[in-house]
Design a protein around this motif. Structure first.
Motif, PDB file in Angstrom:
ATOM      1  N   GLN A  76       0.807  -1.220   0.000  1.00  0.00           N
ATOM      2  CA  GLN A  76       0.000   0.000   0.000  1.00  0.00           C
ATOM      3  C   GLN A  76       0.841   1.271   0.000  1.00  0.00           C
ATOM      4  OE1 GLN A  76      -3.558  -0.185   2.128  1.00  0.00           O
ATOM      5  NE2 GLN A  76      -4.131   1.790   1.352  1.00  0.00           N
ATOM      6  N   PRO A  77       1.713   1.513   1.028  1.00  0.00           N
ATOM      7  CA  PRO A  77       2.486   2.760   0.968  1.00  0.00           C
ATOM      8  C   PRO A  77       3.444   2.796  -0.210  1.00  0.00           C
ATOM      9  CG  PRO A  77       3.182   1.418   2.832  1.00  0.00           C
ATOM     10  CD  PRO A  77       1.998   0.760   2.263  1.00  0.00           C
ATOM     11  N   ALA A  78       3.983   1.617  -0.593  1.00  0.00           N
ATOM     12  CA  ALA A  78       4.907   1.597  -1.734  1.00  0.00           C
ATOM     13  C   ALA A  78       4.191   2.048  -3.000  1.00  0.00           C
ATOM     14  CB  ALA A  78       5.492   0.199  -1.905  1.00  0.00           C
ATOM     15  N   SER A  79       2.984   1.515  -3.229  1.00  0.00           N
ATOM     16  CA  SER A  79       2.281   1.881  -4.461  1.00  0.00           C
ATOM     17  C   SER A  79       1.900   3.357  -4.454  1.00  0.00           C
ATOM     18  CB  SER A  79       1.042   1.007  -4.664  1.00  0.00           C
ATOM     19  OG  SER A  79       0.192   1.093  -3.551  1.00  0.00           O
ATOM     20  N   ASP A  80       1.664   3.926  -3.268  1.00  0.00           N
ATOM     21  CA  ASP A  80       1.385   5.372  -3.202  1.00  0.00           C
ATOM     22  C   ASP A  80       2.566   6.156  -3.716  1.00  0.00           C
ATOM     23  OD1 ASP A  80      -0.544   5.192  -0.149  1.00  0.00           O
ATOM     24  OD2 ASP A  80      -1.193   5.440  -2.228  1.00  0.00           O
ATOM     25  N   ILE A  81       3.780   5.710  -3.349  1.00  0.00           N
ATOM     26  CA  ILE A  81       4.971   6.419  -3.786  1.00  0.00           C
ATOM     27  C   ILE A  81       5.182   6.262  -5.280  1.00  0.00           C
ATOM     28  CG2 ILE A  81       7.491   6.416  -3.601  1.00  0.00           C
ATOM     29  CD1 ILE A  81       7.176   5.974  -0.678  1.00  0.00           C
ATOM     30  N   TYR A  82       4.993   5.034  -5.790  1.00  0.00           N
ATOM     31  CA  TYR A  82       5.152   4.835  -7.231  1.00  0.00           C
ATOM     32  C   TYR A  82       4.159   5.681  -8.009  1.00  0.00           C
ATOM     33  CZ  TYR A  82       8.124   0.797  -6.294  1.00  0.00           C
ATOM     34  OH  TYR A  82       9.138  -0.016  -5.879  1.00  0.00           O
ATOM     35  N   GLU A  83       2.956   5.805  -7.455  1.00  0.00           N
ATOM     36  CA  GLU A  83       1.921   6.598  -8.133  1.00  0.00           C
ATOM     37  C   GLU A  83       2.339   8.052  -8.189  1.00  0.00           C
ATOM     38  OE1 GLU A  83      -0.694   5.217  -9.410  1.00  0.00           O
ATOM     39  OE2 GLU A  83      -1.902   6.945  -9.974  1.00  0.00           O
ATOM     40  N   LYS A  84       2.884   8.547  -7.062  1.00  0.00           N
ATOM     41  CA  LYS A  84       3.273   9.950  -6.998  1.00  0.00           C
ATOM     42  C   LYS A  84       4.366  10.256  -8.024  1.00  0.00           C
ATOM     43  CE  LYS A  84       5.236  12.047  -3.230  1.00  0.00           C
ATOM     44  NZ  LYS A  84       5.323  12.410  -1.823  1.00  0.00           N
ATOM     45  N   TYR A 129      -1.088   3.724 -11.986  1.00  0.00           N
ATOM     46  CA  TYR A 129       0.105   2.971 -12.338  1.00  0.00           C
ATOM     47  C   TYR A 129       0.212   1.644 -11.596  1.00  0.00           C
ATOM     48  CZ  TYR A 129       1.405   7.370 -14.437  1.00  0.00           C
ATOM     49  OH  TYR A 129       1.414   8.499 -15.201  1.00  0.00           O
ATOM     50  N   PHE A 130      -0.826   1.275 -10.833  1.00  0.00           N
ATOM     51  CA  PHE A 130      -0.759   0.062 -10.034  1.00  0.00           C
ATOM     52  C   PHE A 130      -1.383  -1.111 -10.778  1.00  0.00           C
ATOM     53  CE2 PHE A 130      -0.527  -2.540  -6.405  1.00  0.00           C
ATOM     54  CZ  PHE A 130      -1.721  -3.240  -6.304  1.00  0.00           C
ATOM     55  N   PHE A 131      -0.645  -2.233 -10.810  1.00  0.00           N
ATOM     56  CA  PHE A 131      -1.176  -3.448 -11.418  1.00  0.00           C
ATOM     57  C   PHE A 131      -0.914  -4.601 -10.484  1.00  0.00           C
ATOM     58  CE2 PHE A 131      -1.929  -1.977 -15.739  1.00  0.00           C
ATOM     59  CZ  PHE A 131      -1.175  -0.821 -15.785  1.00  0.00           C
ATOM     60  N   GLY A 160      -6.402  -2.263 -12.920  1.00  0.00           N
ATOM     61  CA  GLY A 160      -5.076  -2.839 -12.780  1.00  0.00           C
ATOM     62  C   GLY A 160      -5.105  -4.264 -12.285  1.00  0.00           C
ATOM     63  N   ASP A 161      -6.316  -4.787 -12.015  1.00  0.00           N
ATOM     64  CA  ASP A 161      -6.409  -6.176 -11.580  1.00  0.00           C
ATOM     65  C   ASP A 161      -6.210  -7.099 -12.768  1.00  0.00           C
ATOM     66  OD1 ASP A 161      -8.978  -5.462  -9.201  1.00  0.00           O
ATOM     67  OD2 ASP A 161      -6.895  -6.077  -8.838  1.00  0.00           O
ATOM     68  N   LEU A 186      -6.587  -2.679  -2.436  1.00  0.00           N
ATOM     69  CA  LEU A 186      -5.433  -2.094  -3.119  1.00  0.00           C
ATOM     70  C   LEU A 186      -5.785  -1.535  -4.485  1.00  0.00           C
ATOM     71  CD1 LEU A 186      -2.573  -4.573  -2.239  1.00  0.00           C
ATOM     72  CD2 LEU A 186      -2.737  -2.198  -1.603  1.00  0.00           C
ATOM     73  N   SER A 187      -6.650  -2.246  -5.219  1.00  0.00           N
ATOM     74  CA  SER A 187      -6.946  -1.772  -6.570  1.00  0.00           C
ATOM     75  C   SER A 187      -8.209  -0.923  -6.609  1.00  0.00           C
ATOM     76  CB  SER A 187      -7.073  -2.955  -7.528  1.00  0.00           C
ATOM     77  OG  SER A 187      -7.867  -3.952  -6.954  1.00  0.00           O
ATOM     78  N   GLU A 188      -8.763  -0.630  -5.437  1.00  0.00           N
ATOM     79  CA  GLU A 188      -9.984   0.168  -5.406  1.00  0.00           C
ATOM     80  C   GLU A 188      -9.694   1.630  -5.114  1.00  0.00           C
ATOM     81  OE1 GLU A 188     -12.971  -0.948  -6.095  1.00  0.00           O
ATOM     82  OE2 GLU A 188     -12.468  -3.068  -6.267  1.00  0.00           O
ATOM     83  N   ARG A 189      -8.431   2.038  -5.215  1.00  0.00           N
ATOM     84  CA  ARG A 189      -8.115   3.405  -4.824  1.00  0.00           C
ATOM     85  C   ARG A 189      -7.990   4.342  -6.011  1.00  0.00           C
ATOM     86  NH1 ARG A 189      -2.753   2.654  -1.899  1.00  0.00           N
ATOM     87  NH2 ARG A 189      -2.581   1.017  -3.440  1.00  0.00           N
ATOM     88  N   GLY A 190      -8.264   3.817  -7.215  1.00  0.00           N
ATOM     89  CA  GLY A 190      -8.197   4.680  -8.388  1.00  0.00           C
ATOM     90  C   GLY A 190      -6.783   5.051  -8.792  1.00  0.00           C
TER      91      GLY A 190
END
Lengths: 335, 382, 303
Positions: free
Chosen positions: B111-119, B141-143, B359-360, B134-138
């Motif tokens: 979760q926090p990692a994907s937030d950083i990648y998204e940013k 770049y997350f898959f 991204g699922d 995880l995939s419900e946050r809109g």
């Protein structure tokens, strides 16, 4: 004659000491401008978090000598208070800093009052127990508040309206280091005050302190409350940076690391805490290349550290007041 | 003298240009891998790292991507901790040459990692994080190449329970993000489908050795089916202790519960007859990509990954290589567009892969496996 | 009724393991006043040694000595191995440090613990291992309708036997008196002519050796071993020691058993998820009303 030259020596030392402090402060301020790598700035941010936590434990362990191995529990209370109040009621994070501090302080007061009279190792196991109770309760999601193992997410960044929003690595870096600067000033004043002296007295010899009329119970409790409040603030800042809090960040191992920070740096020594926190936060990152052997080296270094500098990397200098007062008295008598 | 000097200078400049050209052509494409190499999940990290290296080798031996550029893997350890995960993500993001990241194992770390990648706009593919949220946050770049826990819960309630004709179900988890998620999804699915009654729902503490006390409590509720959603170290102990104190209910494990290590820990005599709701164990795949992967992995490391997640990590690499190669670019937005819109049933190690808007992964199924008396597994129900 | 007896037996089994580990822990703690964080890792090391002998050594021990003989051989090897490791750690990590104070010794112990734990991971791998069924006896008996594992009885008996032997040595022999004296006051004991170096050698050999034996027993009984299992057991051992009273070796024995039963009560009547919360709450309550533990501390307060 002798006094004059000693006076000059004392002056020179002060000036040198001042220069050192100024250089350190300036390098901290210029650091993100020189190093443009966001990852390194982030590591410096977490270095700051560990410093703040180390300073908070330093009050309890370093000044008063109370054996606290559950300190992360207070940080957890601060972090979760911020997280829950921010995500449920939308209260701005900056307002929640004092709220988290007070929440942690009240918790410390309530929980430590019945057990403050315990000695040394008994206090140790009780603080371990407290830390674990907090973590396990958070993990089990009582009343659906804490989100269980997934924790609480969606915490906002600190902001003053729309003017100043702290959302980048660099801004977070300055945010925490300014807070640490203010904290250090407050702690130094505390160290040199009546309270600080009473704390040190309690650590050196409880019975003599009691006999001298110091209310030992009050001072011990005060140390816990202030230490908890500071840890709560650290928890708040941690929560807003990661945007998520979960029980995994507040384990017994983390409390042990805090303990090591204070001891590696030197008990009761504020510059020591900086060194200890630097060691604990930079070490795993520097040794990423060693993969599996990272923790092995870490353990070995801890043992070696204690072998060669058991007083800590920057032990607390005591007795300076004594030396100065002798010089001052000698000065006066000469004249 | 001057002419010789001039000729020498020209030669030097030419050779420098040539070598820059050659180097640029051969500059490897760096893909980051964030995985727990230390800590309690170190074994998962080790297997993931090996699987991704194997996949990279498979791609490189076929000529690499984008006209001959080799894939290079940059591994960063996150010890399965949220804070270390955030730092690891930051590290990969700050390395300019890292094109995309395969990250990571554990929903609470992802979760926090994907937030950083998204940013920082970097494509990140999770391989061992099935948390539904995880995939419900809109996130754009997350898959993920693994499945979600809600599909598994529904499978259990609607297919597995009627298969055994069970009327009373006991669910036990271990309060970790994944296990709790699966347990809750299953409970919700049971309530919705009304196929059986839930008679026991509680958590054990992972990392301990003795579960006879909670198991005795479970035994008293007399379930027909015992579903354990936690991990294999505890699962092995639980099955053996459950049988020893007299629980006869059929034991079904979630997809993290049963693998080769489970059979060793429980002992073959207790592991036989256990069932599992599972996404994909590499042993059962017979498609050409999987056979190639198994052969290459075994040739270097001697065994096979004992859980499905490392193979999903390998799949993430294959998918990234394919996206980079076919779209002709390493730009994150181009890759996102390719993965979501143009990748349809790409034949990867675990079967055909596509990605939906969130991204699922599109194209995983849950199966019911049974452990046979000789230790092998067979698919019982799809 | 039958259920309560069965659960009690379960709780006592867990507790007997805690007691064994707490015994070794308390020996070091009582005399040296050192919180030996590495003790849990001696325990882990012992179980891995047993595993190496029995399983990795292609069951050589089992085929020559039989299943029971193999077990005893494993326990001996583990005891000697852990004892040696204990003495090594004492010499390298503790001896240079405890003259300077208790707290640096705690940090050193923590460092030693991390080092040993990760060494085990590097040597044997991060995967949890298992004592296979060929080397482990597995008979389940039916007494009065209760299903009891033969191994459970043997482990309980062995634990009590070891505790009894230790009790006898410490209470009834001169050497034991020397140990008790050192636990009370190290400096005065040395002044009285007690060979402190020998005592330290003895406790750092015997304490970890007991831990190592417990490790093999855990390996045999539960079969699964992993490199991080020592941490949790070490913490429980510390809790048991405090519960019984510092410096009180018998207190550690009782503390361990009580801890096991408390865990069982918490798990059965409160909730398995909140089990540890319950145990720690009870511990805190006990300490509020009896600040020196259940059996109390035998140290006079210096004024």
């Amino acid at each position: 004659m002798m006094v004059n030259s000693e006076n000059r020596k004392a002056n020179k030392f002060n000036t040198k000491g001042n220069w050192f402090v100024i250089i350190v402060i300036v390098s901290f301020l210029l650091f993100p401008l020189v190093i443009k790598n966001d990852y390194i700035i982030d590591v410096a941010f977490f270095f700051g978090i560990y410093t703040l936590l180390g300073l908070s434990l330093n009050i309890v362990l370093g000044e008063v000598g109370l054996f606290d191995l559950g300190h992360m529990g207070f940080a957890a209370i601060g972090a979760y208070t911020t997280a829950i109040l921010n995500t449920t009621f939308g209260i701005p994070v900056l307002v929640l800093i004092p709220v988290s501090a007070i929440a942690a302080a009240i918790f410390a007061y309530l929980v430590c009052s019945p057990i403050i009279h315990l000695k040394g190792d008994y206090l140790c196991i009780v603080t371990i127990g407290m830390g674990e109770i907090i973590r396990l309760t958070l993990l089990n999601n009582p009343f659906g508040l804490t989100g269980g193992p997934n924790g609480v997410f969606g915490i906002c960044f600190p902001s003053i309206g729309n003017l100043l929003v702290i959302d980048s690595c660099v801004k977070f870096y300055y945010y925490i280091w300014i807070i640490i600067g203010l904290t250090v000033i407050a702690l130094i004043r505390l160290q040199n005050s009546r309270i600080g002296r009473a704390w040190n007295y309690v650590r050196e010899d409880v019975i003599a302190a009691e006999a001298s009329g110091i209310d030992v119970r009050y001072y011990k409790l005060l140390a816990f409350v202030i230490g908890a409040a500071l840890a709560g603030v650290a928890g708040n800042i941690y929560a807003t940076k990661l945007m998520i809090v979960s029980p995994e960040s507040f384990t017994f191992m983390e409390s042990c690391l805090l303990f090591c920070i204070v001891l590696i740096g030197g008990m009761g020594s504020i510059p020591g805490v900086f060194i200890g926190a630097a060691a604990i936060s930079f070490f795993p990152e520097i040794f990423q290349a060693f993969a599996q052997y990272r923790m092995l080296i870490f353990g070995a270094v801890m043992v070696i550290m204690m072998m060669f500098r058991p007083g800590g990397a920057w032990p607390r200098q005591r007795g300076k007041i004594q030396t100065e007062s002798i010089i001052i008295r000698a000065e006066k008598s000469e004249i | 003298m001057n002419r010789i000097k001039l000729i020498l200078i020209v030669i030097v400049i030419l050779s420098v240009c040539l070598s820059i050209n050659v180097l640029a052509q051969q500059a490897p494409i760096v893909i980051g891998l964030q995985t727990p190499l230390t800590g309690s999940e170190a074994i998962e990290g080790e297997m993931a790292s090996r699987s991704v290296e194997t996949a990279a080798r498979m791609v490189n031996e076929k000529g690499g991507v984008l006209g001959g550029r080799m894939i290079k893997i940059e591994v960063v350890d996150d010890a399965c901790q949220p804070r270390a995960g955030a730092l690891a993500a930051m590290k990969l993001v700050s390395m300019r040459e890292v094109v995309a990241s395969i990250s990571t194992y554990g929903s609470s770390v992802t979760q926090p990692a994907s937030d950083i990648y998204e940013k920082f706009k970097k494509v990140n593919i999770a391989y061992g994080a099935t948390g539904t949220g995880l995939s419900e946050r809109g996130l754009k770049y997350f898959f993920r190449t693994c499945g979600r826990t809600d599909t598994q819960g529904i499978f259990f309630a609607e297919e597995v329970v009627p298969y055994f004709g069970a009327k009373k179900v006991a669910i036990m988890h271990d309060n970790t993000s994944f296990a709790l998620g699966l347990a809750e999804e299953t409970r919700n699915a049971l309530l919705a489908a009304k196929t059986a009654d839930l008679v026991y729902f509680d958590a054990i503490t992972p990392g301990e050795s003795d579960y006879t006390v909670p198991l005795t409590k479970l035994r008293e509720t007399n379930p027909d089916l015992f579903y354990f959603t936690g991990y294999f170290p505890e699962a092995g102990l639980i099955v053996r202790q459950a049988r020893q104190i007299g629980i006869d209910a059929t034991f079904v494990g979630g997809d993290a519960a049963i693998n080769e290590d489970f059979k060793r820990i429980a002992g073959l005599e207790y592991a036989a007859g256990c069932y599992q709701t599972q996404e994909a164990l590499i042993q059962h795949f017979t498609n050409p990509e999987a056979m190639e992967f198994k052969a290459k992995y075994q040739e270097v490391y001697g065994d096979l990954p004992s859980s499905p997640w490392p193979v999903y990590a390998a799949d993430a690499l294959m998918v990234l290589a394919e996206a980079i190669d076919k779209s002709g670019s390493t730009d994150s937005d181009v890759l996102v567009d390719y993965l979501k819109n143009k990748m349809v049933e790409y034949p990867s190690i675990t079967g055909p892969i596509g990605f939906d808007e969130k991204g699922d992964r599109v194209g995983t199924g849950i199966n019911l496996y049974k452990v046979n008396a000789d230790g092998s597994d067979s698919i019982v129900q799809r | 009724m039958k259920l309560i007896v069965e659960q009690l037996l379960n709780g006592l089994t867990i507790g007997s393991f805690y007691s064994l580990i707490a015994l070794g822990y308390s020996m070091v703690y009582g005399v040296m006043k050192l919180i030996n964080f590495a003790h849990g890792d001696f325990f882990t090391f012992g179980s891995y040694l047993g595993y190496t002998l029995l399983v990795m050594g292609t069951a050589f021990a089992t085929s020559t000595l039989g299943v029971w003989g193999g077990m005893i051989a494993a326990m001996l090897v583990a005891a000697i191995g852990s004892g040696t490791l204990g003495i090594l750690v004492e010499r390298i990590a503790y001896r240079p440090i405890y003259p300077t104070g208790r707290l640096p010794a705690v940090v050193s112990a923590l460092g030693a613990s991390i080092f040993i734990q990760n060494s085990i991971m590097v040597i044997w791998g991060a995967r949890p291992h298992a004592y296979t069924s060929e080397v482990v006896p597995d008979y389940i008996m039916n007494i009065f309708g209760l299903r009891i594992n033969l191994l459970q009885i043997i482990i309980l008996a062995l634990s009590f036997f070891l505790m009894g032997v230790l009790y006898y040595v410490i209470q009834k022999t001169t050497f034991g008196a020397a140990i008790r004296a050192s636990a009370l006051d190290r400096e005065t004991a040395a002044l009285m002519g007690i060979n402190i170096k020998l005592i330290i050698f003895f406790i750092f050999a015997l304490g970890p050796a007991l831990g190592g034996t417990a490790g093999v027993m855990v390996g045999i009984y539960y079969r699964k071993i992993s490199f991080i299992m020592g941490w949790n057991y070490g913490l429980k051992a510390f809790t048991a020691t405090i519960l019984g009273g510092i410096g009180n070796i018998h207190g550690a024995m009782i503390g361990g058993l009580i801890l096991g039963v408390l865990e069982m009560l918490g798990s059965t009547y409160v909730s398995t998820a909140y089990k540890d919360v319950f145990v720690f709450l009870v511990l805190i309550l006990v300490l509020i009303f009896r600040p020196t533990g259940i059996l109390g501390e035998k140290i006079a307060e210096k004024v």
